[in-house]
Write an enzyme that holds these catalytic residues in place. Structure first.
Site, PDB file in Angstrom:
ATOM      1  N   ASP A 189       3.018  47.565 -15.656  1.00 22.79           N
ATOM      2  CA  ASP A 189       3.958  48.566 -15.154  1.00 22.79           C
ATOM      3  C   ASP A 189       5.376  48.229 -15.631  1.00 22.79           C
ATOM      4  O   ASP A 189       5.673  47.074 -15.962  1.00 22.79           O
ATOM      5  CB  ASP A 189       3.957  48.580 -13.614  1.00 22.79           C
ATOM      6  CG  ASP A 189       2.611  49.003 -13.051  1.00 22.79           C
ATOM      7  OD1 ASP A 189       1.849  49.681 -13.765  1.00 22.79           O
ATOM      8  OD2 ASP A 189       2.336  48.647 -11.887  1.00 22.79           O
TER       9      ASP A 189
HETATM   10  N1  URA Z   1      -1.532  45.777 -11.447  1.00 21.70           N
HETATM   11  C1  URA Z   1      -0.432  46.492 -11.126  1.00 21.70           C
HETATM   12  O1  URA Z   1      -0.344  47.050 -10.038  1.00 21.70           O
HETATM   13  N2  URA Z   1       0.560  46.584 -12.017  1.00 21.70           N
HETATM   14  C2  URA Z   1       0.526  45.952 -13.224  1.00 21.70           C
HETATM   15  O2  URA Z   1       1.488  46.057 -13.990  1.00 21.70           O
HETATM   16  C3  URA Z   1      -0.611  45.212 -13.540  1.00 21.70           C
HETATM   17  C4  URA Z   1      -1.626  45.141 -12.639  1.00 21.70           C
END
Ligand code: URA
Length: 242
Positions: free
Chosen positions: A103
């Protein structure tokens, strides 16, 4: 492979610029000066040099990035900076792409490569490649959560996750945990904690399969994988094929 293509792929300029280098007599193939852009060379056998400097051929590039918050795990984005924008031209001309997504607000280990086969292997749900995350969680994370994660938790859309291995490093108003999961659903770690009524406030990926984030790599920086790191990944792919 054509000589001008090889030189251009290795970052010595556009095909047009490379042709000028050739015309100027700057390029040797084995012991001969070569001016013909269309000459066929075997990048694994022939010794190509420019002004006496050996051109080392490689097809694939494998980069470990310590992804910072605020950049997108993609090769292009209309609005935000992407992880590819963090690369130097000498690396980005290989057209690497991120292997999976973190993310925008997640930090940590991100592999970038142009090796589609390796990427496919690491991302295939069937392969269940483990990924370990370190996180800060708003609320007390308890042994009860450990047990729930071990059985898999039901996300808000009804999906039952595969088991996750949760380690509580600190149980407090702001807890610290490590979580290993073998899937990569959208926002998976955040949604798993939401499923037990808690919220991720900081998330960092520490490892993917055998690859560990290099603790000495500053946030926002990257480096090529070492031979050992690359070997540990390629072994996974080759194991499958044999
Ligand atoms: N899980 C998440 O919620 N975000 C990420 O970036 C990776 C795994």
């Amino acid at each position: 492979m054509r000589l001008d293509k090889l030189l251009s792929n290795m970052g010595y300029g556009s095909r047009k610029e490379v042709r000028q280098l050739l015309k100027a007599g700057s390029v040797r193939v084995n012991t001969e000066t070569m001016k013909d852009a269309s000459a066929q060379v075997d990048p694994h056998q022939d010794e190509v040099s420019i002004l006496g400097e050996r051109v080392l051929y490689k097809e694939f590039i494998y980069l470990m990035l310590h992804k910072p918050q605020g950049v997108i795990s993609a090769t292009e984005d209309g609005r935000d900076r992407t992880v590819v924008d963090l690369l130097d031209a000498e690396d980005s001309h290989f057209n690497p792409f991120p292997v999976g997504r973190l993310d925008k607000d997640t930090e940590g280990l991100l592999l970038l490569t142009n090796d589609g086969k390796l990427a496919h292997h690491l991302l295939s749900p069937r392969k269940e490649v483990p990924k370990t995350y370190y996180a800060h969680i708003s609320g007390f994370v308890t042994e009860e959560d450990v047990v729930k994660f071990a059985a898999g938790v039901t996300l808000e859309d009804g999906y039952l996750t595969k088991p996750g291995m949760l380690k509580v490093l600190k149980s407090a108003e702001k807890s610290e945990i490590e979580l290993t999961i073998t899937e990569g659903k959208f926002h998976q770690v955040k949604r798993m904690f939401e499923a037990v009524g808690k919220r991720v406030i900081y998330l960092k990926r520490l490892s993917m399969g055998p690859l560990q984030l290099d603790a000495s790599l500053p946030i926002g920086e990257y480096r090529e994988l070492t031979e050992e790191e690359l070997e540990s990944l390629l072994v996974l792919v080759n194991k499958e094929e044999s």
